[in-house]
Write an enzyme that holds these catalytic residues in place. Structure first.
Site, PDB file in Angstrom:
ATOM      1  N   ASP A  59     -10.126   3.454   2.114  1.00  0.00           N
ATOM      2  CA  ASP A  59     -10.354   2.735   3.381  1.00  0.00           C
ATOM      3  C   ASP A  59     -11.168   3.586   4.363  1.00  0.00           C
ATOM      4  OD1 ASP A  59      -9.090   0.335   2.753  1.00  0.00           O
ATOM      5  OD2 ASP A  59      -7.129   1.060   3.386  1.00  0.00           O
ATOM      6  N   LYS A 105       0.803  -1.228   0.000  1.00  0.00           N
ATOM      7  CA  LYS A 105       0.000   0.000   0.000  1.00  0.00           C
ATOM      8  C   LYS A 105       0.838   1.282   0.000  1.00  0.00           C
ATOM      9  CE  LYS A 105      -4.374  -1.478   1.955  1.00  0.00           C
ATOM     10  NZ  LYS A 105      -5.350  -1.179   3.014  1.00  0.00           N
TER      11      LYS A 105
END
Ligand code: ATR
Length: 281
Positions: free
Chosen positions: A111, A74
């Site tokens: 997210d 990520k």
């Protein structure tokens, strides 16, 4: 000889991880592609850290329109991207990549959006502006959640983490909204919190449970956990028994995927009971 007519493009997308076999995203995307009867494919892409740069340069040429990114890529994906959204920059990590036709890679992080959307949909009377929120944990998930809570207007956040220095680091970065308390004192903050969030891995199947004293939970509080295996963690069980409203962590996983699916396949998908069942199957 003239070039043959181009073949019709079926959008391709996938999830890049190492490992990736555990990812729920392929089942989720297959469910939505089937539900909306859309052409397209979404596949797991096992990419080792040393190969990420090559993968991001190659996938667009193979017809991929984007990818989700999971552990351990990520942060590196964010660094490799050509364009970074504000929220991805704030979180310092990407979970959604959009491949432009010119080969440019756009990085986003959904997210925090997934976290807040899960609460808004499942606890519609939640008012983020009624604080404070108690956030347990200071890892990557906490970063995205803190950013989204601040963005949603939560006036004050109490943050606690086993390793205090990580919490202090986040508080410094995110500024005046966050007060840090020692991990051993977090239980003392439960009674005053309007929202309580576990962002640690405690309670996950195969990991230690969250052992914190939870007696101060009371009706009127909203309690959520990012752990979704099991769906009902000890925190959520005890919160429900104390009369709190509870929201499990599966919805965060499902809602974070919505922006990517819409972008790549052209339909904003709904999260329904069938969606949950498809991912849990
Ligand atoms: P993620 O990116 O999923 O958030 P992470 O960065 O490894 O993963 O963070 C995991 C979180 O769970 C951290 O807040 C971690 O606390 P530390 O910063 O002290 O490591 C927390 N955590 C994991 N195991 C824990 C345990 N046994 N007790 C308390 N906190 C724990």
């Amino acid at each position: 000889m003239t070039d043959p007519a181009p073949l019709p493009r079926v959008p391709l997308a996938g999830v890049i991880g190492h490992p990736v076999a555990h990812s729920k995203s392929p089942a989720l995307f297959r469910h939505w592609l089937d539900t909306y009867q859309l052409p397209g494919h979404y596949v797991p892409l096992h990419v080792r850290p040393d190969d990420l740069e090559t993968a991001l340069a190659t996938l667009p040429k193979l017809g991929f329109v984007g990818a989700n990114v999971t552990i351990p890529h990520k942060q590196r994906a964010l660094e490799l991207a050509n364009v970074v959204s504000d929220r991805a920059a704030l979180i310092g990590a990407a979970n959604t990549l959009i491949f432009r036709q010119d080969g440019a890679v756009h990085a986003d992080n959904t997210d925090g959006y997934g976290f807040v959307e899960n609460l808004r949909r499942n606890a519609p009377d939640w008012d983020p502006e009624v604080g404070p929120a108690l956030v347990l944990g200071a890892g990557g998930a906490a970063r995205a959640i803190l950013a989204s809570l601040i963005d949603a207007g939560v006036p004050r956040i109490v943050l606690s983490n086993r390793t205090r220095s990580r919490a202090d680091g986040l508080a410094e970065e995110f500024g005046r909204h966050i007060d840090v308390v020692e991990w051993v004192q977090a239980a003392g903050e439960i009674g005053d919190a309007a929202l309580i969030v576990n962002t640690t891995s405690l309670g996950m199947t195969g990991k230690e449970p969250l052992r914190m004293k939870l007696d101060a939970l009371h009706p009127g509080q909203l309690v959520t956990d990012i752990v979704y295996a099991p769906l009902r963690t000890r925190l959520l069980e005890e919160a429900a028994a104390a009369g709190c409203r509870t929201v499990d962590g599966l919805g965060m996983l499902l809602y974070q995927a919505v922006p990517g699916f819409e972008r790549w396949f052209g339909v904003k998908p709904e999260v329904t009971d069938a969606t949950r069942a498809a991912v849990l199957a």
